[in-house]
Design an enzyme around this catalytic site. Structure first.
Site, PDB file in Angstrom:
ATOM      1  N   LYS A 108       1.848  -3.735   6.909  1.00  0.00           N
ATOM      2  CA  LYS A 108       2.251  -3.905   5.467  1.00  0.00           C
ATOM      3  C   LYS A 108       3.779  -3.696   5.288  1.00  0.00           C
ATOM      4  O   LYS A 108       4.365  -4.430   4.530  1.00  0.00           O
ATOM      5  CB  LYS A 108       1.482  -2.897   4.716  1.00  0.00           C
ATOM      6  CG  LYS A 108       0.338  -3.224   4.375  1.00  0.00           C
ATOM      7  CD  LYS A 108      -0.146  -4.293   3.791  1.00  0.00           C
ATOM      8  CE  LYS A 108      -1.436  -5.177   3.473  1.00  0.00           C
ATOM      9  NZ  LYS A 108      -1.670  -6.109   2.790  1.00  0.00           N
ATOM     10  N   TYR A 111      -1.642  -0.755  10.739  1.00  0.00           N
ATOM     11  CA  TYR A 111      -2.215  -1.378   9.235  1.00  0.00           C
ATOM     12  C   TYR A 111      -1.035  -0.970   8.425  1.00  0.00           C
ATOM     13  O   TYR A 111      -0.489  -1.976   7.888  1.00  0.00           O
ATOM     14  CB  TYR A 111      -3.317  -0.828   8.928  1.00  0.00           C
ATOM     15  CG  TYR A 111      -3.398  -1.018   7.382  1.00  0.00           C
ATOM     16  CD1 TYR A 111      -3.591  -2.444   7.000  1.00  0.00           C
ATOM     17  CD2 TYR A 111      -3.386   0.070   6.538  1.00  0.00           C
ATOM     18  CE1 TYR A 111      -3.615  -2.715   5.362  1.00  0.00           C
ATOM     19  CE2 TYR A 111      -3.376  -0.392   5.122  1.00  0.00           C
ATOM     20  CZ  TYR A 111      -3.565  -1.562   4.603  1.00  0.00           C
ATOM     21  OH  TYR A 111      -3.451  -1.944   3.243  1.00  0.00           O
ATOM     22  N   SER A 116       0.835  -1.171   0.021  1.00  0.00           N
ATOM     23  CA  SER A 116      -0.012   0.115   0.033  1.00  0.00           C
ATOM     24  C   SER A 116       0.937   1.244  -0.052  1.00  0.00           C
ATOM     25  O   SER A 116       1.855   1.374   0.834  1.00  0.00           O
ATOM     26  CB  SER A 116      -0.553   0.065   1.204  1.00  0.00           C
ATOM     27  OG  SER A 116      -1.406   1.179   1.406  1.00  0.00           O
TER      28      SER A 116
END
Ligand code: NAD
Ligand code: UDP
Length: 337
Positions: free
Chosen positions: A152, A148, A124
């Site tokens: 990643k 989050y 991302s």
């Protein structure tokens, strides 16, 4: 190629399955359905005439993965399965590290045991944190700002170390900007559970009458209209980016990193007005305080994907909004209704 698609019943995974089938590949879907529904497979079949093989299970479950690899001789893996809600990741960080980091490590371990060494990983733009400038290039510093994003980034770093130690592997990290839109059949699209966190699903639910008004998070950013600017990319273009990576790099050993974005920034109010024009109705909104952790502006430099993969996004903002509206108006309650 026979391709294992983890999280293939989800938003991006399902659109990628369609593009894989259209281009002669054979997807095999695994998903624990924690954020998707099995009816998605019917919709994929309806669009393509082919029903992908499906096994329900969790990427953290080694014995399940062993069964998957024993049942299907796959050539490559596209790993979408993961959790993606930033707010929830702040409340439940361990859940995010468990699924997004441990799940990825488990998958790689079982791939290695099954002699499969070709992986595409869903990363991302959030791994860039607050960029010093835009457009963002792949070699910009990484610095995630929430669990989050850190999950990643950690998964990316684990994969880099793993590839370094196993140089025959091909690992491609695809950093998505803001996926939006839906399949032009109106049969597949994004179906968030509960209140949408992302802008376009929220706008679509206001337009269809499920929600009263949009809260615009801040109008005092240093952007042309004061609202946040993002690089919205059509989910089918994004899916095609995976196909390009598969075609060019599945058998090219190395660690490969690409931004998948359009290179164009649009503000919150740009998106709102584009949606009003397509849905032919006003979308009520109110200006709210900035959302914690949000940045002013984020858009990709997509040159690297173009040069190496021969891929660039084709669908414009109008198409993204039209397809979202077709999906939302035909399926006001998503896959559930
Ligand atoms: P999604 O929630 O629609 O799809 C993810 C799928 O993975 C779901 O079907 C879910 O049921 C499944 N899943 C989750 N945990 C699992 C587990 N432990 N085992 C098996 N299946 C599991 O999300 P999406 O928007 O399609 O995103 C796909 C990937 O792309 C995710 O890894 C996400 O973090 C990443 N990504 C998404 C965005 C975005 O804005 N949508 C942006 C950047 C990156
Ligand atoms: N946004 C907003 N209201 C919402 C959801 C999002 O104003 O209900 C804004 C948000 O502040 C950001 C942009 O829309 O400027 C895109 O947000 P989204 O959550 O979709 O993506 P991300 O922040 O992850 O880039």
């Amino acid at each position: 190629m026979k391709v294992l698609v983890t999280g293939g019943a989800g938003y991006i995974g399902s659109h990628t399955c369609i593009q894989l089938i259209k281009h002669g590949h054979t997807p095999v879907v695994i998903d624990n359905l924690c954020n998707s529904k099995a009816v998605v497979l019917d919709r994929i079949e309806c669009v393509t005439g082919t029903r992908p093989a499906f096994m329900q299970g969790d990427v953290r479950d080694s014995s399940f993965l062993k069964r998957v690899f024993a049942t299907h001789a796959v050539d490559s893996v596209i790993h979408f399965a993961g959790l993606k809600a930033v707010g929830e990741s702040v409340e439940k960080p361990l859940k995010y590290y468990d699924t997004n980091v441990s799940g990825t490590l488990n998958l790689v371990r079982e791939m290695q045991a099954a002699n499969i060494n070709s992986l595409i990983f869903s990363s991302s733009a959030t791994v860039y944190g607050e960029p010093a400038s835009v457009p963002i290039q792949e070699d910009f510093p990484t610095a995630a700002t929430n669990p989050y994003g850190r999950s990643k980034l950690m998964a990316e770093e684990c994969l880099r170390d793993f590839q370094h130690a196993n140089p025959d592997w091909s690992i491609t990290l695809l950093r998505y900007f803001n996926p939006v839109g839906a399949h032009d059949s109106g049969l597949l699209g994004e179906d968030p559970q509960g209140t949408p966190n992302n802008l376009l699903p929220f706008v679509a639910q206001v337009a269809v009458g499920r929600r009263e008004k949009l809260g615009v998070f801040g109008n005092d950013y240093p952007t042309p209209d004061g609202t946040g600017v993002r690089d919205y990319i059509h989910v089918v273009d994004l899916a095609d980016g995976h196909l390009a990576a598969l075609d060019k790099l599945a058998y090219q050993a190395g660690i490969h990193v690409f931004n998948l974005g359009t290179g164009q920034g649009h503000s919150v109010l740009d998106m709102l007005h584009a949606f009003e024009a397509v849905a032919k109705r006003p979308i009520p909104y109110e200006i709210k305080p900035r959302r914690a952790g949000d940045i002013a502006e984020c858009y990709a430099d997509p040159a690297c994907a173009k040069a190496t993969l021969g891929w660039s996004a084709k669908k414009d903002l109008q198409t993204m909004v039209e397809d979202t509206w077709r999906w939302q108006s035909k399926n006001p309650n998503g896959y559930g209704g």
